[in-house]
Design an enzyme around this catalytic site. Structure first.
Site, short mmCIF file in Angstrom:
data_model
loop_
_atom_site.label_atom_id
_atom_site.label_comp_id
_atom_site.label_asym_id
_atom_site.label_seq_id
_atom_site.Cartn_x
_atom_site.Cartn_y
_atom_site.Cartn_z
N GLU A 37 73.72 -24.56 4.58
CA GLU A 37 72.95 -23.65 6.24
C GLU A 37 71.78 -24.64 6.57
O GLU A 37 72.09 -25.62 7.61
CB GLU A 37 72.58 -22.74 6.07
CG GLU A 37 73.75 -21.65 6.56
CD GLU A 37 74.20 -20.28 5.47
OE1 GLU A 37 72.70 -19.72 4.92
OE2 GLU A 37 75.12 -19.77 5.20
N GLY A 67 80.26 -17.26 3.18
CA GLY A 67 80.76 -16.16 4.55
C GLY A 67 81.84 -16.11 5.43
O GLY A 67 82.23 -15.34 6.10
N GLU A 110 78.33 -24.45 -3.73
CA GLU A 110 78.96 -23.75 -3.04
C GLU A 110 79.42 -24.70 -1.66
O GLU A 110 79.34 -25.01 -0.79
CB GLU A 110 77.39 -23.17 -2.24
CG GLU A 110 76.50 -21.74 -3.07
CD GLU A 110 75.46 -21.32 -2.77
OE1 GLU A 110 76.31 -20.07 -2.58
OE2 GLU A 110 74.78 -21.52 -1.39
N LYS A 138 69.43 -15.37 3.03
CA LYS A 138 69.74 -15.71 4.43
C LYS A 138 68.12 -14.91 5.52
O LYS A 138 67.73 -14.28 4.99
CB LYS A 138 70.94 -16.15 4.66
CG LYS A 138 71.63 -16.43 4.01
CD LYS A 138 73.42 -16.79 4.56
CE LYS A 138 73.66 -17.46 3.10
NZ LYS A 138 75.12 -17.71 3.46
N HIS A 140 70.70 -25.86 0.89
CA HIS A 140 71.74 -25.20 1.18
C HIS A 140 71.91 -26.05 2.13
O HIS A 140 71.88 -26.25 2.87
CB HIS A 140 71.21 -23.67 1.52
CG HIS A 140 71.76 -22.60 1.28
ND1 HIS A 140 72.72 -21.87 2.77
CD2 HIS A 140 72.05 -21.60 0.72
CE1 HIS A 140 73.76 -20.93 2.06
NE2 HIS A 140 73.44 -20.92 1.47
N SER A 160 81.28 -16.07 -1.08
CA SER A 160 81.96 -15.36 -1.00
C SER A 160 81.77 -14.03 -1.80
O SER A 160 83.96 -13.49 -2.77
CB SER A 160 83.33 -15.64 -0.37
OG SER A 160 83.03 -16.00 1.28
#
Ligand code: 13P
Length: 257
Positions: free
Chosen positions: A101, A177, A171, A13, A99, A217
């Site tokens: 994000e 996270g 994911e 990231k 992704h 995670s």
């Protein structure tokens, strides 16, 4: 795991400067040298600014490098963007697309994800297509339709699906996270949905050979339990990949890296 060989990919990231990246690569190489078992397939996606440092520092190690994002066009007036062609020329072998994000912090929609995946394939690099449901979607029982829709749209612009090399990553947004890993049945179910959908849209062969990674995670502590889950072909690792030794331990939990 299955006949597909597992792949472990570090997604840094927006972390690690080029200098820190060099230190990381040296630590990884030292860990690989000490390994008493076959070297696993590894990939690393650093920030663009560290790409060349990582390329040089990992030369000859067998670790492949990739990017975290690309633009859908090959070139043009898109200030601040980088195309898949440019990444290919900079020795990237894969690029993350979609992704969570990018989708949720930068507003990338399913169509853009599909166009980026197609751009990567056109440029000769492998798209690592990320999909995953939000917590409220899971609670509302929408996980199957969310994953199916994301995958459908991500593959929509790929003209020759049967011969394209691609990897998927499941994911779940709520596991990224947060320290909350999805449980075995959730992961198994999601991977089965994705593989079933791949059969439908890309055919048996592509579905059989395409790796589906799990991300969210993953740590050296839980990797040993996650790796044998049916349909899991490796991991996409965020936080735990920032330390080279921990990244390697995820790939080889039993080794003293
Ligand atoms: P974490 O491993 O930090 O949960 O991040 C997962 C991820 O987003 C990898 O792409």
């Amino acid at each position: 795991m299955s006949a597909r060989s597992p792949w472990y990919v570090a997604n840094w990231k927006m972390n690690l400067t080029p200098s820190a990246a060099r230190v990381w690569c040296e630590a990884l190489r030292a860990g690989l040298d000490r390994l008493q078992e076959p070297v696993p397939e590894l990939g690393v996606a650093p920030p663009l600014i560290a790409l060349d440092t990582v390329r040089q520092a990992l030369r000859g190690s067998g670790v492949v490098i990739g990017a975290q994002n690309c633009h859908a066009e090959a070139s043009g007036a898109f200030t601040g963007e980088v195309s898949a062609e440019m990444l290919a020329d900079a020795a990237c072998r894969f690029v993350l697309v979609g992704h969570s994000e990018r989708r949720h912090l930068f507003g990338e929609n399913d169509e853009e994800v599909g166009r980026k995946a197609a751009a990567a394939v056109r440029a000769g690099i492998e798209p690592l297509i990320c999909v995953g449901e939000k917590e409220e979607q899971r609670e509302a029982g929408q996980t199957p339709e969310v994953l199916s829709r994301q995958l459908d749209r991500a593959l929509e612009y790929l003209l020759d699906l049967r011969s394209a090399d691609l990897t998927l990553a499941y994911e779940p947004v709520w596991a990224i996270g947060t320290g909350r890993v999805a449980d075995a049945s959730q992961i198994e179910e999601a991977h089965a949905i994705l593989r079933g959908k791949l059969v439908e849209i890309a055919g048996e062969k592509t579905a059989r050979t395409t790796r589906i990674l799990y991300g969210g995670s993953v740590t050296p502590q839980n990797a040993e339990k996650l790796a044998p889950i049916e349909g899991v072909d490796g991991f996409l690792i965020g936080g735990a990949s920032l330390d080279a030794a921990r990244f390697l331990q995820v790939a080889c939990p039993r080794a003293r890296c």
